[in-house]
Design an enzyme around this catalytic site. Structure first.
Site, PDB file in Angstrom:
ATOM      1  N   PHE A 155      44.646  35.997  41.590  1.00 20.79           N
ATOM      2  CA  PHE A 155      45.358  36.804  42.563  1.00 20.79           C
ATOM      3  C   PHE A 155      46.772  36.252  42.640  1.00 20.79           C
ATOM      4  O   PHE A 155      47.002  35.045  42.480  1.00 20.79           O
ATOM      5  CB  PHE A 155      44.694  36.803  43.934  1.00 20.79           C
ATOM      6  CG  PHE A 155      45.401  37.704  44.909  1.00 20.79           C
ATOM      7  CD1 PHE A 155      45.390  39.067  44.710  1.00 20.79           C
ATOM      8  CD2 PHE A 155      46.126  37.196  45.981  1.00 20.79           C
ATOM      9  CE1 PHE A 155      46.089  39.926  45.564  1.00 20.79           C
ATOM     10  CE2 PHE A 155      46.814  38.037  46.835  1.00 20.79           C
ATOM     11  CZ  PHE A 155      46.788  39.407  46.626  1.00 20.79           C
ATOM     12  N   THR A 156      47.731  37.118  42.918  1.00 17.94           N
ATOM     13  CA  THR A 156      49.144  36.771  42.782  1.00 17.94           C
ATOM     14  C   THR A 156      49.547  35.522  43.571  1.00 17.94           C
ATOM     15  O   THR A 156      50.011  34.533  42.999  1.00 17.94           O
ATOM     16  CB  THR A 156      49.992  37.972  43.212  1.00 17.94           C
ATOM     17  OG1 THR A 156      49.552  38.404  44.512  1.00 17.94           O
ATOM     18  CG2 THR A 156      49.842  39.120  42.227  1.00 17.94           C
TER      19      THR A 156
END
Length: 469
Positions: free
Chosen positions: A136-137
């Site tokens: 996830f970013t």
């Protein structure tokens, strides 16, 4: 006599469901013209994050902090204890996390990325690997800033939008075993496990997989830390899809799942139905002491962590509401309703439909568009132009650049996320959204891609700017 006009439930051979709440207050939204939207999206650099909210009709950018709070949560806001130290609202929050997630120690943070930062700083040594079930970013960035390297160990089906695997968030245990054998257990900081994996299309992890993961990691002394941001939805999918859980409550499944992990972080802006807030929780007292010390540096005292007392009270009450079966059934049901419409019209999406969003497959919208022309970013802009709906890119822009080579990371998934806020929109809004996606799909021929004209150093998808090719 069989009716000629049928509800969606009847069309699916089941009874229709309805939301377990009624509307008490409304917020007006504005419908704009296409010429107006053409100017707005151009001024925003074809980045939906840079649009003004007043120029958006149906806002499906994110479910983070955009849900509607209940009357009980709003009442709790009036009971905020704003003492600097020892707020009673912190103890209400602590008790709610302990009861429903099962961890011993709780550190509040202003939101999920505050918790990600603290965990990364105290649990990662420079040079260590952090295996996880898809990146996830913000999570990966915090891990990299702490000197770690994320390694994807999710099952291969997660990268296939049309795969019907019911638990595409599962960890590939053979991949993880090989990684441990190759580098040694000491080089593994922890397992970064996410429920209803966002970047895979909101896909869940099975109970059997987390149990097996726990058994594997226990043999090597490797801790497991859980991104519990959308674990309530993950628990619902276990109830619906995994044998032996159909008669269990969401709350009991959630508690058991978490018991297979050593700690957790959460953006409470999602499942917990609040506009701001998060927490970091764990069972290790020594690690808790480090986290409690670090939160004072970056967030605030360990009994408020960057939050007002009223925010902690709303969060505590939101946790209790979030695990109610009727609530989760309606929440995921609305997402499924939109997904089923698009499936019936053969619009390419990630399947099975996830828990918090429907993900359009931009690669199949624009099969001839090179990835460095940003197909998902283009599709998000086209949706806005068509109807004023704001969605989010989840493809090459979100993936960012390789820190070693500087090249674009080229993820296999090139998606646009239609994210449904909780308790905000009606079925009619979903119909409008579906019709817009259909119109964009039917007029996809000849769509031109984008070039990036501004790129920030970190998390570029938030602020990057583009122009038409």
């Amino acid at each position: 006599m069989s009716p000629t006009t049928r509800t969606i439930g009847q069309q699916r051979g089941r009874r229709s469901w309805a939301e377990p709440w009624k509307i008490k207050m409304v917020e007006p939204i504005r419908v704009t013209t296409r010429p107006y939207r053409e100017q707005a999206i151009a001024e925003a650099g074809y980045n939906t994050f840079l649009l003004r909210s007043e120029d958006v009709y149906i806002d499906l950018l994110t479910d983070s902090g955009t849900s509607a709070m209940s009357d009980r949560q709003w009442a709790g806001m009036m009971l905020g204890d704003e003492a600097y130290a020892g707020s009673r609202n912190f103890y209400h929050l602590e008790a709610a996390v302990q009861e429903h997630y099962g961890y011993r120690y709780v550190v509040p943070t202003h939101q999920g990325r505050g918790a990600e930062h603290i965990l990364s700083q105290i649990a990662i040594k420079p040079g260590q690997l952090v295996p996880g079930n898809m990146y996830f970013t913000t999570t990966r960035l915090h891990q990299e800033l702490a000197g770690g390297t994320f390694v994807d160990v999710i099952i291969d089906e997660a990268h296939e939008p049309s795969s019907q695997h019911p638990f595409k968030g599962n960890v590939n245990l053979a991949k993880l075993q090989s990684l441990i054998e190759q580098h040694g257990a000491d080089q593994i900081a922890y397992i970064s496990l996410a429920g209803t994996v966002n970047m895979a299309g909101g896909q869940p992890v099975s109970m059997s997989n987390v149990r097996a993961l726990r058994q594997l990691c226990a043999g090597y002394g490797i801790p497991i830390y859980l991104d519990a941001t959308r674990m309530v939805e993950n628990a619902y999918f276990i109830q619906q899809r995994e044998a032996g859980f159909a008669d269990r409550t969401i709350a009991s499944i959630l508690r058991e799942f978490c018991s297979n992990t050593d700690g957790s972080w959460m953006s409470a802006k999602k499942d917990a139905l609040v506009n701001i807030g998060g927490w970091l929780a764990m069972n290790d007292e020594g690690l808790f002491d480090e986290a409690r010390n670090m939160v004072v540096i970056y967030e605030g005292l360990h009994t408020y962590g960057g939050l007002a007392g009223r925010d902690m009270e709303a969060m505590a009450r939101g946790i209790v509401e979030s695990v109610q079966d009727d609530h989760v059934r309606a929440r995921v049901g609305q997402v499924l309703y939109l997904g089923e419409l698009l499936q019936d019209w053969r619009i390419p999406i990630v399947e099975p439909v996830g828990g918090h969003a429907v993900f359009l497959d931009a690669r199949r919208f624009y099969p001839d568009m090179p990835q460095d022309h940003f197909p998902a970013q283009t599709l998000a802009a086209e949706l806005y132009l068509d109807s004023g709906i704001r969605a989010m890119e989840r493809g090459i822009v979100s993936a960012g650049r390789d820190p070693e080579t500087g090249d674009h990371r080229g993820p296999k998934l090139e998606l646009v996320r239609l994210t449904i806020p909780r308790r905000v929109y009606t079925q009619a809004h979903m119909d409008v959204t579906a019709e817009s996606a259909l119109n964009v799909y039917e007029h996809r021929e000849g769509t031109r891609g984008l070039r990036m004209v501004y790129e920030p150093k970190h998390l570029r998808f938030f602020q990057a700017r583009f122009e038409r090719l």
